[in-house]
Design a protein around this motif. Structure first.
Motif, PDB file in Angstrom:
ATOM      1  N   SER A  49      12.805  20.362  12.565  1.00 13.59           N
ATOM      2  CA  SER A  49      12.832  19.809  13.836  1.00 13.59           C
ATOM      3  C   SER A  49      12.723  20.664  14.937  1.00 13.59           C
ATOM      4  N   LEU A  50      12.970  22.095  14.766  1.00 13.65           N
ATOM      5  CA  LEU A  50      12.741  23.165  15.867  1.00 13.65           C
ATOM      6  C   LEU A  50      11.256  23.272  16.039  1.00 13.65           C
ATOM      7  N   LEU A  51      10.460  23.323  15.051  1.00  9.35           N
ATOM      8  CA  LEU A  51       9.156  23.693  14.795  1.00  9.35           C
ATOM      9  C   LEU A  51       8.263  22.543  15.659  1.00  9.35           C
ATOM     10  N   GLU A  52       8.763  21.052  14.865  1.00  8.14           N
ATOM     11  CA  GLU A  52       8.147  20.077  15.584  1.00  8.14           C
ATOM     12  C   GLU A  52       8.288  19.875  17.118  1.00  8.14           C
ATOM     13  N   ALA A  53       9.336  20.241  17.614  1.00  7.54           N
ATOM     14  CA  ALA A  53       9.676  20.193  19.070  1.00  7.54           C
ATOM     15  C   ALA A  53       8.759  21.267  19.706  1.00  7.54           C
ATOM     16  N   GLU A  54       8.661  22.261  19.276  1.00  9.20           N
ATOM     17  CA  GLU A  54       7.801  23.564  19.765  1.00  9.20           C
ATOM     18  C   GLU A  54       6.479  23.377  19.800  1.00  9.20           C
ATOM     19  N   PHE A  55       5.849  22.839  18.569  1.00  6.63           N
ATOM     20  CA  PHE A  55       4.254  22.776  18.716  1.00  6.63           C
ATOM     21  C   PHE A  55       3.752  21.163  18.684  1.00  6.63           C
ATOM     22  N   ALA A  56       4.757  20.199  18.531  1.00  9.51           N
ATOM     23  CA  ALA A  56       4.289  18.797  18.658  1.00  9.51           C
ATOM     24  C   ALA A  56       3.387  18.361  17.549  1.00  9.51           C
ATOM     25  N   VAL A  57       3.712  18.651  16.340  1.00 11.30           N
ATOM     26  CA  VAL A  57       2.763  18.329  15.118  1.00 11.30           C
ATOM     27  C   VAL A  57       3.940  18.096  14.110  1.00 11.30           C
ATOM     28  N   VAL A  58       3.208  17.519  12.980  1.00  8.43           N
ATOM     29  CA  VAL A  58       4.111  17.129  11.885  1.00  8.43           C
ATOM     30  C   VAL A  58       4.404  18.490  11.046  1.00  8.43           C
ATOM     31  N   VAL A  59       5.474  18.681  10.688  1.00  7.72           N
ATOM     32  CA  VAL A  59       5.859  20.050   9.849  1.00  7.72           C
ATOM     33  C   VAL A  59       6.634  19.600   8.600  1.00  7.72           C
ATOM     34  N   SER A  60       6.047  20.206   7.424  1.00  4.66           N
ATOM     35  CA  SER A  60       6.667  20.080   6.427  1.00  4.66           C
ATOM     36  C   SER A  60       7.193  21.231   5.659  1.00  4.66           C
ATOM     37  N   VAL A  61       8.534  21.080   5.104  1.00  5.99           N
ATOM     38  CA  VAL A  61       9.040  22.462   4.762  1.00  5.99           C
ATOM     39  C   VAL A  61       9.325  22.363   3.299  1.00  5.99           C
ATOM     40  N   GLY A  62       9.015  23.307   2.551  1.00  3.12           N
ATOM     41  CA  GLY A  62       9.218  23.349   0.982  1.00  3.12           C
ATOM     42  C   GLY A  62      10.099  24.725   0.454  1.00  3.12           C
ATOM     43  N   HIS A  63      10.552  24.464  -0.574  1.00  5.48           N
ATOM     44  CA  HIS A  63      11.115  25.588  -1.208  1.00  5.48           C
ATOM     45  C   HIS A  63      10.128  26.534  -1.746  1.00  5.48           C
ATOM     46  N   ASP A  64      10.368  27.911  -1.243  1.00  5.78           N
ATOM     47  CA  ASP A  64       9.262  28.715  -1.635  1.00  5.78           C
ATOM     48  C   ASP A  64       8.750  28.947  -3.207  1.00  5.78           C
ATOM     49  N   ALA A  65       9.587  28.729  -3.921  1.00  8.09           N
ATOM     50  CA  ALA A  65       9.246  28.926  -5.413  1.00  8.09           C
ATOM     51  C   ALA A  65       8.338  27.472  -5.887  1.00  8.09           C
ATOM     52  N   ARG A  66       8.905  26.407  -5.465  1.00  9.92           N
ATOM     53  CA  ARG A  66       8.483  25.108  -5.650  1.00  9.92           C
ATOM     54  C   ARG A  66       6.985  24.757  -4.937  1.00  9.92           C
ATOM     55  N   THR A  67       7.152  25.573  -3.792  1.00  9.21           N
ATOM     56  CA  THR A  67       5.833  25.371  -3.214  1.00  9.21           C
ATOM     57  C   THR A  67       4.748  26.356  -3.958  1.00  9.21           C
ATOM     58  N   ALA A  68       5.165  27.381  -4.287  1.00  8.31           N
ATOM     59  CA  ALA A  68       4.086  28.072  -5.201  1.00  8.31           C
ATOM     60  C   ALA A  68       3.602  27.492  -6.536  1.00  8.31           C
ATOM     61  N   ALA A  69       4.687  26.811  -6.914  1.00  6.45           N
ATOM     62  CA  ALA A  69       4.493  25.862  -8.311  1.00  6.45           C
ATOM     63  C   ALA A  69       3.185  24.878  -7.960  1.00  6.45           C
ATOM     64  N   VAL A  70       3.536  24.231  -6.934  1.00  9.35           N
ATOM     65  CA  VAL A  70       2.564  23.305  -6.384  1.00  9.35           C
ATOM     66  C   VAL A  70       1.221  23.971  -6.451  1.00  9.35           C
ATOM     67  N   ALA A  71       1.124  25.327  -5.907  1.00 12.07           N
ATOM     68  CA  ALA A  71      -0.128  25.749  -5.674  1.00 12.07           C
ATOM     69  C   ALA A  71      -0.936  26.309  -7.138  1.00 12.07           C
ATOM     70  N   GLU A  72       0.144  26.658  -8.000  1.00 10.94           N
ATOM     71  CA  GLU A  72      -0.196  27.229  -9.272  1.00 10.94           C
ATOM     72  C   GLU A  72      -0.925  26.068 -10.016  1.00 10.94           C
ATOM     73  N   ARG A  73      -0.373  24.619  -9.958  1.00  6.54           N
ATOM     74  CA  ARG A  73      -0.590  23.633 -10.542  1.00  6.54           C
ATOM     75  C   ARG A  73      -1.943  23.022  -9.989  1.00  6.54           C
ATOM     76  N   ALA A  74      -1.959  23.231  -8.945  1.00  3.15           N
ATOM     77  CA  ALA A  74      -3.247  22.764  -8.283  1.00  3.15           C
ATOM     78  C   ALA A  74      -4.427  23.488  -8.573  1.00  3.15           C
ATOM     79  N   THR A  75      -4.480  24.785  -8.774  1.00  5.70           N
ATOM     80  CA  THR A  75      -5.492  25.656  -9.015  1.00  5.70           C
ATOM     81  C   THR A  75      -5.963  25.577 -10.376  1.00  5.70           C
ATOM     82  N   ARG A  76      -5.032  25.028 -11.155  1.00  8.38           N
ATOM     83  CA  ARG A  76      -5.158  24.737 -12.806  1.00  8.38           C
ATOM     84  C   ARG A  76      -5.955  23.618 -12.890  1.00  8.38           C
ATOM     85  N   GLY A  77      -5.680  22.628 -12.037  1.00 16.24           N
ATOM     86  CA  GLY A  77      -6.450  21.509 -12.060  1.00 16.24           C
ATOM     87  C   GLY A  77      -7.742  21.333 -11.568  1.00 16.24           C
TER      88      GLY A  77
END
Ligand SMILES: [Zn+2]
Length: 343
Positions: free
Chosen positions: A103-131
């Motif tokens: 909410s702080l960043l959305e108020a600051e920059f007026a764009v949609v912000v998604s927040v993820g846990h760092d390891a789970r976000t890295a896992a998303v990338a790991e799986r996407a590159t394998r794909g």
């Protein structure tokens, strides 16, 4: 840098908050990095959020100057992250407690912000590159099903993990699944930043390996990378490295016993040590699992930029055009003045 072949000149701002550095990149719809920034997380009294604001502001400015519109922000944060509210409930290394990051960043920059846990976000990338094909070709390569039952373990300033079981990224009852770093493996062991003793992170993070090297009288090596390359000549380096491998192997063997992963992927800055880490770790885990087969233990291809690539993916949400996106982001981050090797 302008890429006029894209019909919509849009970027998302991807940010990976680490305990040492905050990394950021402006990434277009094809996965091409059009601007990149890295700053110290805590720079002369500045707090972590101020560093995030600086990076986001500079990247938006650079992207705008190059003719791009910012469509959103994707952030990978350590700690206990609530992906629904985008708040960081607790992050010891950042000093955050119920911190409303989104909410702080959305108020600051007026764009949609998604927040993820760092390891789970890295896992998303790991799986996407394998794909997109581990061979480096985006066309016709098939997804590696091992990544449907996988443990992704980023080791940097801290030690974390993401658990993928039956193709599902496990969040846990309170969003705190995968906190491998704070699994106690040495009863009454070394004091950890979390207040407990004997945690894996107290032995096996990039920070604590160097800290323990100095505490045990090591003087030659001045970085975790230097320690890793001095194991044959420096007995203090060899000792703290063996302790790190040992701590990790206890935790990873235990998780293997419970969850039966097909593959364990070691990522983060410390994974740059390559076989110096992977080979003894594989042996130590196998030695603790004599009663069963050992899962594949691999070094991540993404190294220290897994979280950043994943942040770009969650930043685009369901608008990421294809699986080649993650590979293109990796290629893009690996070239140029700040290559993927920087941890
Ligand atoms: Zn701990």
């Amino acid at each position: 840098m302008i890429h006029p072949h894209h019909s919509a000149l849009e970027v998302v701002i991807a940010i990976d908050i680490g305990g040492t550095t905050v990394k950021g990149a402006a990434v277009d719809t094809a996965g091409t990095v059009v601007a990149r920034q890295t700053t110290a997380t805590f720079d002369s009294g500045r707090d972590a959020y101020a560093s995030v604001l600086t990076i986001a502001g500079e990247l938006i400015e650079q992207a705008t100057a190059a003719g791009f519109t910012t469509a959103g922000i994707g952030i990978a944060s350590p700690g206990l992250v609530d992906p629904e509210s985008g708040a960081v409930r607790f992050a010891a290394n950042l000093g955050w407690d119920d911190f409303p990051l989104r909410s702080l960043l959305e108020a600051e920059f007026a764009v949609v912000v998604s927040v993820g846990h760092d390891a789970r976000t890295a896992a998303v990338a790991e799986r996407a590159t394998r794909g997109a094909g581990a061979s480096g070709t985006d066309q016709g390569a098939s997804y590696d099903v091992a990544y449907d039952n996988a443990l992704i373990v980023p080791i940097g300033t801290g030690v974390s993990s993401a658990v993928v079981s039956g193709g599902v990224l496990i969040e846990g009852a309170t969003g705190a699944a995968g906190e491998l770093g704070h699994m106690q493996v040495v009863p009454n062991g070394v004091l950890c930043t979390c207040g407990q003793r004997g945690c894996i992170e107290a032995y096996a993070s990039g920070t604590t390996i160097l800290q323990r090297y100095r505490e045990h009288g090591g003087t030659v090596a001045s970085s975790t990378r230097a320690i890793a390359s001095a194991l044959d000549t420096d007995p203090v380096a060899a000792r703290v490295w063996a302790d790190a491998v040992d701590a990790l192997s206890v935790g990873l063997a235990g998780i293997t016993a419970v969850l039966d992963p097909a593959v364990i992927v070691i990522g983060g800055g410390v994974s740059a040590a390559g076989d110096i880490l992977i080979v003894p770790l594989r042996e130590a885990i196998a030695a603790r699992l004599g009663w069963r087969s050992t899962p594949r233990i691999e070094q991540s291809e993404l190294g220290a930029v897994g979280g950043l690539i994943g942040a770009a993916i969650i930043g685009w949400a369901d608008r990421v055009p294809d699986a080649g996106f993650a590979r293109q982001t990796l290629r893009s981050l690996s070239s140029g003045p700040q290559g993927a090797a920087d941890a």
